[in-house]
Design a protein around this motif. Structure first.
Motif, PDB file in Angstrom:
ATOM      1  N   LEU A   1      -0.898  15.036  -7.880  1.00 15.92           N
ATOM      2  CA  LEU A   1      -0.289  14.408  -6.703  1.00 15.92           C
ATOM      3  C   LEU A   1       0.308  15.433  -5.742  1.00 15.92           C
ATOM      4  CD1 LEU A   1       1.382  11.294  -8.359  1.00 15.92           C
ATOM      5  CD2 LEU A   1      -0.614  11.327  -6.852  1.00 15.92           C
TER       6      LEU A   1
ATOM      7  N   ALA B   1      -3.793  12.816  -3.164  1.00 21.03           N
ATOM      8  CA  ALA B   1      -3.574  11.462  -3.673  1.00 21.03           C
ATOM      9  C   ALA B   1      -4.609  11.112  -4.749  1.00 21.03           C
ATOM     10  CB  ALA B   1      -3.647  10.457  -2.529  1.00 21.03           C
TER      11      ALA B   1
ATOM     12  N   TRP C   1      -5.675   5.519 -10.853  1.00 27.81           N
ATOM     13  CA  TRP C   1      -4.433   4.846 -11.255  1.00 27.81           C
ATOM     14  C   TRP C   1      -4.707   3.781 -12.312  1.00 27.81           C
ATOM     15  CZ3 TRP C   1      -0.108   7.060 -10.686  1.00 27.81           C
ATOM     16  CH2 TRP C   1       0.232   7.776  -9.556  1.00 27.81           C
TER      17      TRP C   1
ATOM     18  N   TRP D   1       2.209  10.236  -3.219  1.00 25.12           N
ATOM     19  CA  TRP D   1       2.305   8.969  -3.961  1.00 25.12           C
ATOM     20  C   TRP D   1       3.119   7.970  -3.176  1.00 25.12           C
ATOM     21  CZ3 TRP D   1       6.726   6.736  -6.617  1.00 25.12           C
ATOM     22  CH2 TRP D   1       6.403   5.575  -7.333  1.00 25.12           C
TER      23      TRP D   1
END
Length: 670
Positions: free
Chosen positions: A568, A572, A578, A651
């Protein structure tokens, strides 16, 4: 969620604590006649020293000789899945321990089962850390079950047998026992009646199985084993096996009347417990019978009418030489021992009215005519005379008894198939042996598949070519290096917080197996066998330094990975990455593994987008569900913390919803 500790369980704990010392004293007192009762007394308080390879294996509890015999076929079936070094068997009696050794030698680890107090059971389970517990027949202990639930250890009750009177007793203590029945992961009943009683007590129907009686799967006993008692072909031989106090005297009282009808007859008395051998010998002498004692190597002659089987492990030999067999524990209210060993040898059986321990088997034998229930010793010998009067019929009954036993086999395979669902997806074959090296104050555990040498030099600096790795909070001290041609990570355990200023890396002295390094090594070994996304353990070390110790661990380097913080800071993550993180956490939680420090530094992503979890210091299996949401919140807090710490941290808090989507996904990646 763990059941709340009710007043009945609190009272049970107080009672067991009060009884534990008298119970140990009683075992010591029994050791006067059988020294085996004085062996392993500390084990009964949970003070065991398990082989490192046995941690996270399977534990089978078989209380005494009968349960060990019943478990034999099951254990042999389990050995096809579980390596020998991963199987531990506990007993409560020394006779059970001796029977286990006679069957399996030193191939299996044995301990005595702990008394059912919180301290003893916790110590035992914390040291062995089994992945599965299998209880044979009726070994239900409330505190043991509670401690297993707290550690997310599935417990199976197999070959379960439950009489109506026992079920009624459990119903009277429903407040104590209800969590026990509902907490069983599997209840494999020996018969339909037991299954119905267990369900009525509270075992969920979906966890119930009628598997049949494991005792039908016992290997056919060999009565001709070298050194076995020699048959007396010219004498009518009646064997009374596994007799209890009150039965021997009744049989001796009724024996003269049988002798008048069969002057050549020989009665073989085989007491169940070795501490009764001398008292039975005195009873025989008091009745005035000429006696031979097996323990002295004596053979009966024409004047001998009683042969005392005062040795252990020879019941098959006695049954094999018999014309007729009486099964002990049935003329007195003990409940009856296993008649199948005699029937498997082609012998019809006689038994008394007290058969509640094996009611289904005795009932079937009686219904088929290969077993006969009598009310007294006098009636027993009268029935024996009637059978002996028809030798051809007696031989036919023996053949039918043997065919009945052989036709009921298969329970062990049915039980193993049911147990496999409890350890799935764990692959026991991956629980490879652990090499333990002790050198003065240093203890090292190694996986021989990773390290071929038996030394600990790879822990010592300077390490050529080592590269420091990011440690996040500063509590780890990690280096990437090559070891025997493979990339690994060496981590030195360090303290956090204010105490680290005064004591950076020393911990209060404890046994090597409970040190931080060995605990993490063992947990990783178990998680890898379950296919979880964690690194492979390579080696662990504890070094004792005065009253403290330091610890290190080496794990395999996961290729092409960076932790989430590193990722991060440079850019991204995608929604798919995720979700992969959420799925990895879900895999951990589904296996009931609690990560005490689930943060962004301990989550890695590889080049293919797969998520991995590392650094399992102070982590453990944990029962219940309530902690899982809190574990996810801990990760969220760590991300928010890093967002404040790093100005280029890519983030957005809204992205955590993707983690939750992955966590809640029904298709978790392996």
């Amino acid at each position: 969620m763990q059941h709340p500790l009710g007043w009945t369980h609190r009272g049970y704990r107080i009672l067991l604590r009060c009884l534990s010392r008298p119970a140990l004293a009683w075992l010591w007192w029994r050791g006067r006649k059988d020294p085996g009762y004085r062996v392993g007394l500390s084990q009964r308080l949970g003070h065991i020293e398990p082989n490192p390879s046995s941690q996270h294996g399977i534990l089978i509890h078989a209380a005494s000789v009968g349960e060990v015999q019943a478990a034999e076929a099951l254990i042999r079936a389990l050995q096809t899945d579980w390596p020998d070094q991963t199987i531990t068997v506990t007993t409560q009696t020394p006779t059970g321990a001796r029977k286990l050794r006679a069957l399996f030698g030193e191939s299996l680890q044995h301990f005595f089962f702990p008394v059912d107090t919180p301290g003893a059971t916790a110590r035992f389970l914390n040291r062995l850390q089994p992945s599965l517990v299998v209880l044979i027949e009726r070994e239900i202990w409330p505190e043991w079950m509670r401690q297993c639930r707290e550690r997310a250890i599935p417990v199976a009750l197999v070959n379960a047998r439950l009489s109506e009177s026992s079920a009624a007793g459990y119903r009277r203590w429903s407040g104590l026992m209800q969590p026990v029945w509902s907490g069983l992961a599997l209840a494999a009943a020996a018969d339909d009646a037991t299954a119905q009683r267990l369900q009525a007590l509270g075992v969920p129907a979906g966890r119930l199985l009628v598997s049949g009686n494991l005792k039908f799967d016992q290997p056919l006993p060999d009565p001709t084993t070298r050194g076995a008692p020699k048959a007396q072909p010219h004498r009518t031989t009646v064997v009374a096996g596994s007799t209890h106090e009150g039965e021997d005297s009744a049989l001796l009282d009724a024996w003269p009347a049988f002798l008048r009808r069969h002057p050549d007859a020989l009665l073989v008395l085989v007491p169940r417990h070795p501490e009764r051998f001398e008292s039975v010998a005195h009873q025989i002498e008091a009745h005035g019978f000429a006696m031979a004692r097996r323990s002295r190597g004596e053979q009966p002659d024409s004047s001998t009418s009683i042969w005392l089987g005062d040795t252990m492990g020879e019941l098959a030999g006695w049954y094999g030489m018999a014309h007729l067999c009486f099964i002990g524990g049935t003329l007195v209210p003990v409940g009856g021992h296993n008649p199948l060993e005699a029937m498997a040898l082609g012998k019809p059986v006689l038994f008394g009215p007290h058969t509640h321990n094996n009611e289904a088997v005795y009932g079937a034998a009686e219904q088929l005519g290969v077993g006969l229930r009598v009310a007294s010793a006098g009636e027993l010998f009268l029935a024996a005379s009637h059978w002996l009067a028809e030798p051809h019929r007696l031989q036919q009954l023996g053949q039918e008894a043997q065919a009945f036993v052989q036709g009921q086999s298969g329970s062990s395979q049915t039980t193993v198939r049911a147990l496999q669902a409890l350890w799935h997806p764990l692959q026991p074959s991956m629980l490879t042996p652990v090499v333990e090296i002790r050198n003065g104050s240093t203890t090292v555990w190694q996986d021989p598949q990773w390290l071929s040498s038996g030394d600990d030099n790879h822990f010592e600096p300077p390490v050529t070519g080592a590269t420091a790795l990011a440690t996040g909070s500063g509590r780890g001290q990690a280096q990437r290096l090559q070891l025997q041609g493979r990339d690994v990570v060496l981590r030195h355990y360090r303290r956090g917080g204010l105490i680290a200023r005064f004591n950076p890396d020393r911990y209060r002295l404890t046994a090597a197996r409970t040190s931080r390094a060995m605990q993490e090594f063992g947990l990783l070994r178990s998680m890898r066998a379950q296919g979880l996304p964690v690194p492979a353990p390579v080696s662990a070390r504890q070094v004792v330094r005065g009253g403290h110790y330091t610890a290190d661990i080496i794990v395999a380097m996961i290729p092409g990975t960076r932790n989430v913080v590193q990722r991060l800071v440079s850019g991204a993550l995608t929604a798919e990455e995720w979700r992969a993180i959420g799925q990895a956490i879900r895999q951990l939680h589904d296996a009931q593994i609690y990560h005490s420090d689930l943060n962004a530094h301990n989550l890695l992503l590889d080049d293919a987008g797969k998520a991995w979890i590392v650094d399992f210091d102070k982590c453990r299996p944990r029962g219940g569900e309530d902690w899982k949401a809190l574990n996810l919140q801990r990760l969220l807090r760590s991300l928010r913390k890093e967002l404040l710490r790093h100005p280029k941290f890519r983030w957005d808090p809204s992205e955590f919803s993707e983690v939750l989507k992955g966590y809640r996904s029904t298709q978790i990646k392996p």
